[in-house]
Scaffold this active site. Structure first.
Site, PDB file in Angstrom:
ATOM      1  N   LYS A  22       7.753  16.424  20.715  1.00  0.00           N
ATOM      2  CA  LYS A  22       7.904  16.783  22.007  1.00  0.00           C
ATOM      3  C   LYS A  22       8.955  15.757  22.789  1.00  0.00           C
ATOM      4  CE  LYS A  22       3.989  17.722  22.969  1.00  0.00           C
ATOM      5  NZ  LYS A  22       3.436  17.164  21.946  1.00  0.00           N
ATOM      6  N   GLU A 101       4.559  15.086  29.237  1.00  0.00           N
ATOM      7  CA  GLU A 101       3.064  15.251  29.583  1.00  0.00           C
ATOM      8  C   GLU A 101       2.773  16.094  30.633  1.00  0.00           C
ATOM      9  OE1 GLU A 101       1.256  13.967  27.312  1.00  0.00           O
ATOM     10  OE2 GLU A 101       2.067  12.038  26.359  1.00  0.00           O
TER      11      GLU A 101
HETATM   12  P1  ADP Z   1       5.087  14.427  20.668  1.00  0.00           P
HETATM   13  O1  ADP Z   1       5.846  13.789  21.997  1.00  0.00           O
HETATM   14  O2  ADP Z   1       5.048  15.684  20.306  1.00  0.00           O
HETATM   15  O3  ADP Z   1       3.667  13.830  20.711  1.00  0.00           O
HETATM   16  P2  ADP Z   1       6.944  12.469  19.581  1.00  0.00           P
HETATM   17  O4  ADP Z   1       8.331  12.875  19.733  1.00  0.00           O
HETATM   18  O5  ADP Z   1       6.244  11.180  20.256  1.00  0.00           O
HETATM   19  O6  ADP Z   1       6.081  13.764  19.530  1.00  0.00           O
HETATM   20  O7  ADP Z   1       6.784  12.054  17.953  1.00  0.00           O
HETATM   21  C1  ADP Z   1       7.377  12.572  16.879  1.00  0.00           C
HETATM   22  C2  ADP Z   1       7.423  11.786  15.781  1.00  0.00           C
HETATM   23  O8  ADP Z   1       6.068  11.344  15.279  1.00  0.00           O
HETATM   24  C3  ADP Z   1       8.056  12.137  14.476  1.00  0.00           C
HETATM   25  O9  ADP Z   1       9.436  12.326  14.457  1.00  0.00           O
HETATM   26  C4  ADP Z   1       7.261  11.190  13.264  1.00  0.00           C
HETATM   27  O10 ADP Z   1       8.245  10.261  13.486  1.00  0.00           O
HETATM   28  C5  ADP Z   1       6.126  10.884  13.998  1.00  0.00           C
HETATM   29  N1  ADP Z   1       4.870  11.371  13.316  1.00  0.00           N
HETATM   30  C6  ADP Z   1       3.781  10.914  13.105  1.00  0.00           C
HETATM   31  N2  ADP Z   1       2.760  11.744  12.435  1.00  0.00           N
HETATM   32  C7  ADP Z   1       3.203  12.837  12.379  1.00  0.00           C
HETATM   33  C8  ADP Z   1       2.784  14.151  11.932  1.00  0.00           C
HETATM   34  N3  ADP Z   1       1.815  14.225  11.631  1.00  0.00           N
HETATM   35  N4  ADP Z   1       3.734  15.197  12.160  1.00  0.00           N
HETATM   36  C9  ADP Z   1       5.038  15.022  12.313  1.00  0.00           C
HETATM   37  N5  ADP Z   1       5.305  13.868  12.753  1.00  0.00           N
HETATM   38  C10 ADP Z   1       4.716  12.714  12.934  1.00  0.00           C
END
Ligand code: ADP
Length: 203
Positions: A22, A101
């Site tokens: 996200k 968030e």
């Molecule tokens: P969010 O904002 O949805 O928490 P982020 O944009 O911060 O997601 O992070 C996405 C990145 O997290 C992915 O591109 C990948 O590098 C990393 N990642 C770590 N664990 C996972 C997982 N279980 N599934 C997918 N991506 C993951």
């Protein structure tokens, strides 16, 4: 010729569990607006009550400048400059306003986002659609139903590798209980992306 009243203001919502990308997607969209020389403002929730300059970071390490605010009223004041967004006039508003968030913002986020969109602003909101129990999270359901565009992302389930739609909360390595508060001070907690089958909740 009649001038079209269409001004392009709208809401875009990006949802999914933790690690679904996200923040990456928010950074990508806002980054493209910057390349297009549009004026942008990005907000995220602050833990303390003073606003401060910070950044949005993705788990993969990309960052984007942002302002941490303790309430939507604070974001509204910063956008309006004089305490009231509606008094500020369109000229002073950014072209694009992002919220990361979004699930942690107070309910005032909904009217703020709608007012901005009505005034021609492109509003991009990223947030968790579900909490650790798998229940709709805060203001997200209302934002989802009011948005012009919704992107629902999946992560990868750490147990089986299937698309993950849930956020698994672990406390001391064990699945959290349904009755645990959303914020637990001092607890050794961690989060994982899980699919529906591997999402666990202790009663
Ligand atoms: P969010 O904002 O949805 O928490 P982020 O944009 O911060 O997601 O992070 C996405 C990145 O997290 C992915 O591109 C990948 O590098 C990393 N990642 C770590 N664990 C996972 C997982 N279980 N599934 C997918 N991506 C993951």
């Amino acid at each position: 010729m009649l001038k079209s009243p269409y001004h392009g203001g709208h809401l875009e919502v990006i949802v999914g569990p933790m690690f679904s990308g996200k923040s990456e997607e928010l950074i990508r969209r806002i980054g493209r607006a910057v390349i297009a020389r549009q004026r942008v403002a990005v907000f995220k929730p602050a833990i303390d009550d003073r606003y401060h300059h910070t950044h949005v970071a993705s788990h993969a390490g990309r960052v984007l400048g942002a302002v941490a605010v303790s309430s939507t009223a604070q974001a509204r004041r910063l956008l309006g400059g004089r305490g009231d967004l509606l008094d500020a006039g369109e000229q002073t508003l950014p072209d694009v306003v992002g919220f990361d968030e979004a699930q942690f913002f107070d309910p005032g986020l909904v009217p703020l986002a709608l007012e901005l969109a009505d005034m021609g602003v492109r509003v991009v909101l990223a947030g968790l659609d579900l909490d650790f129990r798998g229940e709709p999270f805060g203001v997200m359901p209302e934002l989802l139903s009011r948005a012009e565009s919704v992107e629902k992302l999946t992560a990868i389930c750490v147990v089986c590798g299937a698309p993950a739609t849930r956020t698994q909360r672990l406390i001391g390595g064990q699945p959290a209980r349904r009755s645990d508060p959303v914020v637990m001070v001092g607890a050794a907690e961690s989060y994982e992306a899980r699919c529906r089958v591997h999402h666990r909740l202790d009663d």
